[in-house]
Design a protein around this motif. Structure first.
Motif, PDB file in Angstrom:
ATOM      1  N   ALA A 116       6.576   2.587  -6.477  1.00 39.82           N
ATOM      2  CA  ALA A 116       4.785   2.360  -6.613  1.00 39.82           C
ATOM      3  C   ALA A 116       3.952   3.170  -7.189  1.00 39.82           C
ATOM      4  CB  ALA A 116       4.275   1.800  -4.862  1.00 39.82           C
ATOM      5  N   GLY A 117       4.460   4.283  -7.569  1.00 37.94           N
ATOM      6  CA  GLY A 117       3.491   5.221  -8.487  1.00 37.94           C
ATOM      7  C   GLY A 117       3.067   5.077  -9.398  1.00 37.94           C
ATOM      8  N   LEU A 118       4.387   4.305  -9.997  1.00 39.76           N
ATOM      9  CA  LEU A 118       3.992   3.568 -11.683  1.00 39.76           C
ATOM     10  C   LEU A 118       3.161   3.110 -12.279  1.00 39.76           C
ATOM     11  CD1 LEU A 118       7.625   3.167 -12.150  1.00 39.76           C
ATOM     12  CD2 LEU A 118       6.628   5.270 -13.041  1.00 39.76           C
ATOM     13  N   ARG A 119       2.824   3.274 -13.414  1.00 37.68           N
ATOM     14  CA  ARG A 119       1.382   2.763 -14.070  1.00 37.68           C
ATOM     15  C   ARG A 119       1.918   2.078 -15.029  1.00 37.68           C
ATOM     16  NH1 ARG A 119       0.318   3.123  -9.801  1.00 37.68           N
ATOM     17  NH2 ARG A 119      -2.059   3.979  -8.334  1.00 37.68           N
ATOM     18  N   THR A 159       4.619  -5.650  -3.039  1.00 42.96           N
ATOM     19  CA  THR A 159       6.201  -6.031  -2.290  1.00 42.96           C
ATOM     20  C   THR A 159       6.705  -4.516  -1.698  1.00 42.96           C
ATOM     21  OG1 THR A 159       6.448  -8.179  -2.892  1.00 42.96           O
ATOM     22  CG2 THR A 159       8.121  -7.111  -2.480  1.00 42.96           C
ATOM     23  N   VAL A 160       6.453  -3.565  -2.743  1.00 43.16           N
ATOM     24  CA  VAL A 160       7.083  -2.254  -3.093  1.00 43.16           C
ATOM     25  C   VAL A 160       6.867  -1.207  -2.290  1.00 43.16           C
ATOM     26  CG1 VAL A 160       8.146  -0.520  -4.746  1.00 43.16           C
ATOM     27  CG2 VAL A 160       7.853  -2.921  -5.382  1.00 43.16           C
ATOM     28  N   ARG A 161       5.432  -1.412  -2.231  1.00 46.93           N
ATOM     29  CA  ARG A 161       4.320  -0.515  -1.150  1.00 46.93           C
ATOM     30  C   ARG A 161       4.802  -0.933   0.369  1.00 46.93           C
ATOM     31  NH1 ARG A 161      -1.047  -0.685  -4.417  1.00 46.93           N
ATOM     32  NH2 ARG A 161      -0.572   1.420  -6.014  1.00 46.93           N
ATOM     33  N   LEU A 163       8.098  -2.457   0.986  1.00 46.63           N
ATOM     34  CA  LEU A 163       9.232  -2.534   1.509  1.00 46.63           C
ATOM     35  C   LEU A 163       9.639  -0.345   2.125  1.00 46.63           C
ATOM     36  CD1 LEU A 163      10.721  -4.350  -0.242  1.00 46.63           C
ATOM     37  CD2 LEU A 163      11.074  -4.666   1.846  1.00 46.63           C
ATOM     38  N   ALA A 164       8.329  -0.121   1.306  1.00 50.20           N
ATOM     39  CA  ALA A 164       8.787   1.945   1.089  1.00 50.20           C
ATOM     40  C   ALA A 164       7.945   2.143   2.474  1.00 50.20           C
ATOM     41  CB  ALA A 164       7.356   2.509   0.181  1.00 50.20           C
ATOM     42  N   SER A 165       6.923   1.366   3.470  1.00 51.67           N
ATOM     43  CA  SER A 165       5.923   1.579   4.103  1.00 51.67           C
ATOM     44  C   SER A 165       7.493   1.613   5.633  1.00 51.67           C
ATOM     45  CB  SER A 165       4.479   1.239   4.600  1.00 51.67           C
ATOM     46  OG  SER A 165       4.276   1.742   3.664  1.00 51.67           O
ATOM     47  N   GLU A 166       7.861   0.141   5.257  1.00 52.05           N
ATOM     48  CA  GLU A 166       8.666  -0.344   6.426  1.00 52.05           C
ATOM     49  C   GLU A 166       9.667   0.895   6.441  1.00 52.05           C
ATOM     50  OE1 GLU A 166      11.695  -4.482   7.230  1.00 52.05           O
ATOM     51  OE2 GLU A 166      10.417  -4.001   5.415  1.00 52.05           O
ATOM     52  N   MET A 167      10.465   1.254   5.544  1.00 51.72           N
ATOM     53  CA  MET A 167      11.321   2.209   5.907  1.00 51.72           C
ATOM     54  C   MET A 167      11.200   3.451   5.912  1.00 51.72           C
ATOM     55  SD  MET A 167      14.157   0.872   4.020  1.00 51.72           S
ATOM     56  CE  MET A 167      14.148  -0.941   5.029  1.00 51.72           C
ATOM     57  N   ASP A 168      10.242   3.549   6.132  1.00 58.18           N
ATOM     58  CA  ASP A 168       9.217   5.218   6.495  1.00 58.18           C
ATOM     59  C   ASP A 168       9.621   4.635   7.776  1.00 58.18           C
ATOM     60  OD1 ASP A 168       9.266   6.339   4.292  1.00 58.18           O
ATOM     61  OD2 ASP A 168       7.088   5.445   3.586  1.00 58.18           O
ATOM     62  N   ARG A 169       8.926   3.384   8.746  1.00 58.96           N
ATOM     63  CA  ARG A 169       8.163   3.744   9.622  1.00 58.96           C
ATOM     64  C   ARG A 169       9.847   3.518  10.577  1.00 58.96           C
ATOM     65  NH1 ARG A 169       4.388  -0.208   7.785  1.00 58.96           N
ATOM     66  NH2 ARG A 169       5.702  -2.001   8.065  1.00 58.96           N
ATOM     67  N   LYS A 170      10.706   2.808  10.093  1.00 57.96           N
ATOM     68  CA  LYS A 170      12.205   2.463  10.590  1.00 57.96           C
ATOM     69  C   LYS A 170      13.010   4.195  10.732  1.00 57.96           C
ATOM     70  CE  LYS A 170      16.444   0.866  12.557  1.00 57.96           C
ATOM     71  NZ  LYS A 170      15.949   0.102  13.764  1.00 57.96           N
ATOM     72  N   ALA A 171      12.606   5.132   9.266  1.00 61.96           N
ATOM     73  CA  ALA A 171      13.797   6.650   9.716  1.00 61.96           C
ATOM     74  C   ALA A 171      12.065   7.472  10.750  1.00 61.96           C
ATOM     75  CB  ALA A 171      13.221   6.464   8.137  1.00 61.96           C
ATOM     76  N   ASP A 172      10.964   6.614  10.546  1.00 59.30           N
ATOM     77  CA  ASP A 172      10.523   7.595  11.945  1.00 59.30           C
ATOM     78  C   ASP A 172      11.016   7.428  12.202  1.00 59.30           C
ATOM     79  OD1 ASP A 172       9.474   9.311   9.773  1.00 59.30           O
ATOM     80  OD2 ASP A 172       6.880   7.743   9.569  1.00 59.30           O
TER      81      ASP A 172
END
Length: 212
Positions: A116-119, A159-161, A163-172
């Motif tokens: 998500a940080g790529l440009r 979408t990628v962002r 998904l990353a947020s979803e993974m972070d929330r689930k992991a936390d």
């Protein structure tokens, strides 16, 4: 004790076992080395002299007890392992699986955040390309040319962002649940010594007959 304390004590038992094995693994500890200097063979009137080498461990005089102590530690580790397994089986989640899965979630989240940080970018690489051509003499020769490099994002950043947020929330959330399990789950095991005791303290108590 709770699961967190049980895991700490399990590590303590492993460390003590390693220390005992290190003592037993050195020949100079488990064998008495006597050196006799045969001086009479080379010097008339001299007396032979016998010395005993000093072993490296302070427990070399109690090697049999150290071997018995090692087996004692192993039996305690087996007992604790059974108690931990029983405590885990009573948990609302499969702790071992969730620990592994949470590691996967965190690794995936890192990968997605990096994406998500790529440009998109454009750059010129001087002399980055090669080709061949014929010179005036008709010989094929290599030449170099600049390369225009264009890197374009070809994924849905939103979408990628997400998904990353979803993974972070689930992991936390899973980490919090695992922490609660570590603190709240009771392990039916009474530690025979303090987790902070040094090897010498635990061994001396054992050798004294209190745990034999």
């Amino acid at each position: 004790m709770n699961l967190k304390e049980a895991f700490r004590f399990q590590n303590k038992l492993s460390a003590l076992m390693e220390e005992a094995q290190a003592i037993l693994s050195q020949d100079a500890n488990v064998m008495q080395i006597r050196n006799t200097y045969l001086r009479r063979k080379v010097m008339e009137g001299a007396e032979d002299e016998t010395t005993i080498e000093t072993p490296p461990s302070e427990f070399a005089a109690q090697i049999t007890e150290v071997a018995e102590f090692l087996i004692y530690l192993l039996r305690e580790k087996e007992k604790l392992g059974r108690a931990i397994r029983t405590a885990k089986n009573a948990l609302p989640i499969d702790m071992d699986s969730e620990v592994g899965l949470n590691g996967d979630r965190q690794a995936i989240a890192r990968t997605l955040r990096r994406m998500a940080g790529l440009r998109s970018s454009e750059s010129l690489i001087p002399g980055g390309g090669t080709g061949y051509r014929f010179n005036q003499e008709g010989n094929q020769v290599m030449y170099r040319c600049d390369v225009k490099r264009v890197a374009t994002i070809h994924f849905n950043r939103v979408t990628v962002r997400n998904l990353a947020s979803e993974m972070d929330r689930k992991a936390d959330a899973t980490s919090e649940e695992l922490d609660r399990c570590l603190v709240n789950a009771k392990v039916n095991y009474d530690a025979p010594f303090d987790v902070n005791d040094a090897f010498a303290e635990v061994f001396e108590t054992f050798a004294g007959g209190e745990n034999a």
